[in-house]
Design an enzyme around this catalytic site. Structure first.
Site, mmCIF file in Angstrom:
data_model
loop_
_atom_site.group_PDB
_atom_site.id
_atom_site.type_symbol
_atom_site.label_atom_id
_atom_site.label_comp_id
_atom_site.label_asym_id
_atom_site.label_seq_id
_atom_site.Cartn_x
_atom_site.Cartn_y
_atom_site.Cartn_z
ATOM 1 N N ASP A 351 0.832 -1.195 0.000
ATOM 2 C CA ASP A 351 0.000 0.000 0.000
ATOM 3 C C ASP A 351 0.875 1.256 0.000
ATOM 4 O OD1 ASP A 351 -2.687 1.280 0.423
ATOM 5 O OD2 ASP A 351 -1.719 1.934 2.280
ATOM 6 N N GLU A 388 1.747 -0.369 -5.035
ATOM 7 C CA GLU A 388 0.855 0.737 -5.358
ATOM 8 C C GLU A 388 1.777 1.941 -5.492
ATOM 9 O OE1 GLU A 388 -3.326 2.637 -3.746
ATOM 10 O OE2 GLU A 388 -1.745 2.270 -2.277
#
Length: 705
Positions: A351, A388
């Site tokens: 993330d 990401e």
């Protein structure tokens, strides 16, 4: 008499508990003969006390000040003997300076959770009201490594062969329609594996499943009074510990075994497991947040701090983990190695991964040591690493994320281009042609497998809502619709939200099929969002992070009401898996290098071999020569895809196949079910082998054999 090692015996005693100097490595709590070795690092603490609890007890069993002579460098280590492993909960009190400007926030009144805790108790039941007076709400526990894996191991499926299904563990089975025994748990997910296998996905990407605080930032909706919580879990309490509230057996402290049982069964079904990991921030927030672990143990080491001692906030959640500090970097490595070795995890999605490439002052590094270490780590060598490739501080690295030949990326540019093309924007054909090829404009030296292709994910609209709403509708979040992204590239097909207009509903369903088709015929690695295969809706909310409700849950009744969509999704997923030419590892060369008479890929328009690349064109077709599949190692069929995003029927001239091959119709989104798709290898022969009428805003996939 058999001699025994001297380090099996205590040298000290405190309040009836016997102990001796411990080993500094590994960090955390480790069972040793007759006792437990506790080891914790702090660069600036002046003293450390080990606090032992009986399971669930409000007060400690004992607090053992760790003698100064037990400190080795900056590591406090102690072995305590004759403990009840099953009922033991432990933490630390750290003494030291409290000087915010210098980055120190020591407070020995806090009992702190071990950053290396392998299991965490205290909040064992999902959303149970916490005891705010508990002196130690998140309690480190021992994890037993006696699980019988029965020869299971990570599957090591080639990344190009994956079809990823992103899901939230609780959302997948929380709805009463799930029909599982323990809804919303690892056990319930195990019951649904036949569904995933039927759909055809061979990899599940789990949103955060380690210990997080669902009550963090909890509040009541100012108008409705609904309870809003930290539902998604992107706020870590313990990086090594499975979420007890996601385990049916969490109240018994068996979450470790329950998760391992799930992974073992997932692997038996030929499905990989990727974990969504959040090494960019923790649940402690900024200076106003709770002190749970890292802040009280070594604030200056674990967090990025301004020269004034405040928290850098590149995560958008209050703090930023100092990942390129060697101590924190080693913790991240230890954590991922632990999940890979002890849980047989197949890969990780990071993330806001761009944060991992920032130095302690927040500047992007040209050669980030953490990313390099992960890429070359021997234990993680076969794990998928997916970034990401952006963060909340404005660093956007899609196509330029430091890769070291190992990292793949969530391709946000694929998402944006696909959405624009599907809603018939002009001037997008060049971009979409790149997307179809695995984005060689972004990953020229990395290959198509660097691109994780997606049109929807947990963060944003569902596929149904992408074609039902022009604007976000996040009022249920209690933030006056100010949260969530505004640049959704969505289209409501003529009406905002639900409608009884049959024409609009048919168009929306066709657009969903178009999106699924585009995703599955593109080179790269496709990722599908949970529920998109049955038309799941969030009623226009594109940021459902705070809802433990039907807004997030998968309603399994939709499998009946939207079975047409499910069948289509199943067909197109299995079609992809049946054709190696769709799953290439290397970029197309736009030439014939195997002597088939056809290039590996060719682009067409309404006329064969002639493509209209003008800004006003909304039409594109392409053909793949299967004899080039996997560099010629595997012979595949020919595949032709015609995409008409114009609002009228258009006739397409189809490229001629070598005799005696014929074109067969695999997909035609312009047709009603069941003529919209076929089971792979059962596609009907196309009547006219030269021309084909493609409906408005429709796609056709032909297979030549």
């Amino acid at each position: 008499m058999i001699d025994q090692r001297i380090d099996y015996y205590p040298t000290h005693e405190h309040a009836g508990f016997k102990f001796r100097k411990g080993k500094p490595l590994p960090f955390g709590a480790t069972m040793v003969p007759n006792g437990v070795n506790f080891s914790v690092y702090s660069s600036a603490a002046t003293a450390c006390t080990l606090v032992l609890f009986d399971k669930g007890a409000p007060a400690p069993l004992v607090e053992i000040p760790i003698p100064e002579e037990f400190r080795i460098g900056n590591v406090y280590c102690i072995v305590v003997f004759d403990l009840d492993y099953e009922r033991l909960q432990y933490g630390y009190r750290m003494d030291g300076p409290y000087d915010e400007k210098a980055g120190h926030r020591f407070d020995k009144s806090n009992v702190l959770c071990d950053p290396y805790a392998k299991a965490i108790g205290g909040r064992n039941t999902w959303l149970a009201a916490p005891n705010w007076d508990d002196v130690y709400p998140y309690r480190a526990m021992l994890a037993f490594e006696d699980f019988d894996w029965e020869n299971d191991r990570p599957l090591e499926t080639p990344i190009e062969d994956l079809v990823i299904y992103e899901m939230h563990v609780r959302s997948f089975t929380a709805h009463q329609s799930a029909g599982t025994k323990y809804n919303g748990t690892f056990t319930a997910l195990r019951e649904k594996l036949p569904y995933l296998k039927e759909l055809g996905v061979n990899c599940i990407e789990l949103m955060p499943i380690y210990e997080f605080d669902e009550w963090e930032g909890s509040r009541k909706h100012p108008q409705t009074g609904a309870q809003l919580v930290n539902y998604w879990g992107y706020s870590t309490v313990g990086f090594f510990a499975p979420k007890a509230g996601f385990a049916a057996s969490g109240k018994y402290g068996m979450q470790v075994d329950e998760l391992k049982t799930l992974i073992k069964e997932v692997h038996k079904n030929g499905i990989e497991v990727i974990l969504d990991v959040v090494f960019n921030h923790t649940a402690e927030g900024d200076h106003r947040g709770h002190t749970i672990s890292f802040r009280g143990i070594d604030n200056k080491t674990y967090y990025m701090l301004t020269p004034e001692g405040y928290y850098f906030n590149f995560s958008g959640t209050g703090n930023t983990l100092n990942c390129n500090n060697p101590i924190v970097r080693n913790m991240v490595l230890d954590c991922l190695r632990y999940w890979a070795s002890e849980y047989h995890i197949d890969g990780f999605r990071f993330d806001l991964a761009s944060i991992l490439g920032r130095d302690p002052l927040g500047y992007p590094l040209s050669n980030p040591p953490l990313l390099e270490s992960l890429a070359y780590d021997p234990i993680l060598a076969k794990c998928k690493l997916i970034a990401e490739a952006w963060d909340a501080g404005g660093l956007y690295q899609v196509g330029s994320f430091p890769a070291y030949g190992r990292w793949a990326e969530w391709n946000g540019k694929y998402r944006d281009s696909a959405r624009k093309f599907l809603k018939s924007e002009m001037g997008i054909l060049g971009d979409i042609s790149q997307c179809i090829q695995g984005s060689p404009n972004l990953y020229a030296f990395r290959g198509p497998t660097a691109s994780i292709n997606f049109i929807t994910c947990h963060d944003g609209f569902t596929l149904n809502d992408l074609f039902s709403y022009d604007y976000k509708h996040n009022e249920a979040n209690g933030e006056n619709n100010n949260d969530g992204a505004n640049d959704n590239n969505s289209w409501n097909c003529g009406w905002e939200g639900p409608t009884e207009d049959e024409g609009i509903n048919a168009l929306r369903k066709r657009q969903i099929k178009n999106a699924l088709t585009l995703l599955m015929v593109s080179a790269g690695v496709p990722m599908l969002l949970m529920g998109d295969e049955v038309g799941r809706t969030q009623h226009g909310n594109n940021n459902t992070y705070c809802h433990d409700s039907e807004l997030n849950w998968l309603n399994w009744d939709m499998l009946k009401t939207n079975n047409e969509l499910f069948t289509f999704a199943r067909h197109i997923i299995h079609f992809r898996r049946a054709h190696p030419v769709l799953r290439i590892r290397h970029h197309f060369q736009h030439k014939d290098y195997v002597g088939s008479g056809y290039p590996d890929i060719s682009f067409h328009g309404t006329r064969a071999w002639r493509c209209d690349w003008s800004a006003t064109s909304r039409v594109l077709a392409f053909m793949l020569c299967g004899k080039h599949a996997k560099q010629g190692a595997v012979r595949d069929d020919y595949i032709y895809v015609a995409m008409n995003m114009f609002w009228e029927h258009l006739g397409f001239e189809i490229p001629h196949l070598p005799d005696p091959m014929k074109w067969h119709v695999a997909v035609n989104t312009g047709m009603p079910a069941p003529q919209d798709s076929s089971e792979p290898s059962k596609e009907p022969v196309l009547g006219d082998q030269h021309n084909f009428l493609v409906g408005p805003r429709s796609m056709v996939v032909l297979v030549g054999r």
